[in-house]
Design a protein around this motif. Structure first.
Motif, short mmCIF file in Angstrom:
data_model
loop_
_atom_site.label_atom_id
_atom_site.label_comp_id
_atom_site.label_asym_id
_atom_site.label_seq_id
_atom_site.Cartn_x
_atom_site.Cartn_y
_atom_site.Cartn_z
N GLY A 192 0.77 -1.19 -0.04
CA GLY A 192 -0.08 -0.14 -0.03
C GLY A 192 0.84 1.27 -0.07
N LEU A 193 1.84 1.29 0.84
CA LEU A 193 2.59 2.35 0.92
C LEU A 193 3.52 2.58 -0.44
N SER A 194 4.08 1.57 -1.22
CA SER A 194 4.70 1.76 -2.40
C SER A 194 3.58 2.21 -3.51
N VAL A 195 2.51 1.75 -3.55
CA VAL A 195 1.64 2.16 -4.45
C VAL A 195 1.19 3.66 -4.28
N LEU A 196 1.11 4.32 -3.11
CA LEU A 196 0.70 5.48 -2.81
C LEU A 196 1.98 6.38 -2.90
N GLY A 197 3.16 5.74 -3.26
CA GLY A 197 4.35 6.43 -3.54
C GLY A 197 5.14 6.82 -2.06
N ASP A 198 5.01 6.33 -1.20
CA ASP A 198 5.48 6.78 -0.02
C ASP A 198 6.77 5.91 0.41
N LEU A 199 6.72 4.86 -0.32
CA LEU A 199 7.97 3.85 -0.05
C LEU A 199 8.40 3.21 -1.26
#
Length: 204
Positions: free
Chosen positions: A101-108
């Protein structure tokens, strides 16, 4: 007297641990909370402060059950093969969902998610491969890895000020190192029973 001894001996027979116990119920609850967490995380584009805090709370509740179910299982003798297998799978599902989820949101960065996901998926498959030789329970190193991962993910989930970005990155870096190190340790644990089985084919 002999009759009393027989009754006493029968009472000493160890009763089987029921599959549906509080420790296993908490493990199942953690699995159920995974989709709930993802839904909350992606509400309103995934970056609304209130929803990010709510997602962190859901993640924290799920993560805390990992500590509680293990303590209850050990304290009250509720350890089962199902729990040994389902507990780490529940951890991996929660951690994997959060990282994805964090990667999809561009945060990780995706490479972080890729390394951790590859290790977790590989170890999960490995557990099933060696299941006939015995269940590999979560080790202390594995529990520490999950704890550090949870703290790191929590720091990325919370809408913290930019001044916290370095601390968050360091914590996630530690999580990646522990993930790789414990993965190697599990691989060694898996090889040993298979090696013993091949050395003593009649024992299986």
């Amino acid at each position: 007297m002999a009759g009393a001894e027989r009754v006493h001996g029968a009472a000493d027979v160890e009763r089987p641990v029921p599959l549906l116990n509080i420790a296993n119920i908490l493990t199942i609850l953690r699995i159920v909370l995974v989709p709930v967490f993802l839904v909350v995380l992606f509400v309103d584009g995934g970056h609304a402060t209130g929803w990010r805090i709510a997602a962190t709370v859901v993640f924290a509740i799920a993560a805390v059950t990992d500590r509680i179910d293990g303590q209850l299982a050990r304290k009250y003798g509720l350890v089962t093969d199902f729990g040994k297998l389902a507990d780490p799978i529940a951890d991996k599902a929660l951690i994997g969902a959060a990282l994805f989820g964090l990667s999809v949101l561009g945060d990780l960065s995706w490479w972080v998610t890729g390394i951790i996901a590859a290790r977790e998926l590989g170890i999960t498959l490995l557990r099933f491969v060696v299941l006939r030789h015995g269940v590999i329970p979560a080790s202390r190193g594995g529990k520490l890895k999950t704890l550090v991962q949870s703290f790191a993910i929590g720091m990325y989930l919370l809408p913290l000020p930019d001044s916290w970005s370095t601390a968050s990155a360091i914590m996630m870096g530690a999580a990646v190192l522990l993930t790789v190190a414990t993965g190697i340790d599990y691989l060694v644990q898996a090889i040993r029973p298979r090696a013993r089985a091949h050395a003593n084919p009649l024992s299986s």
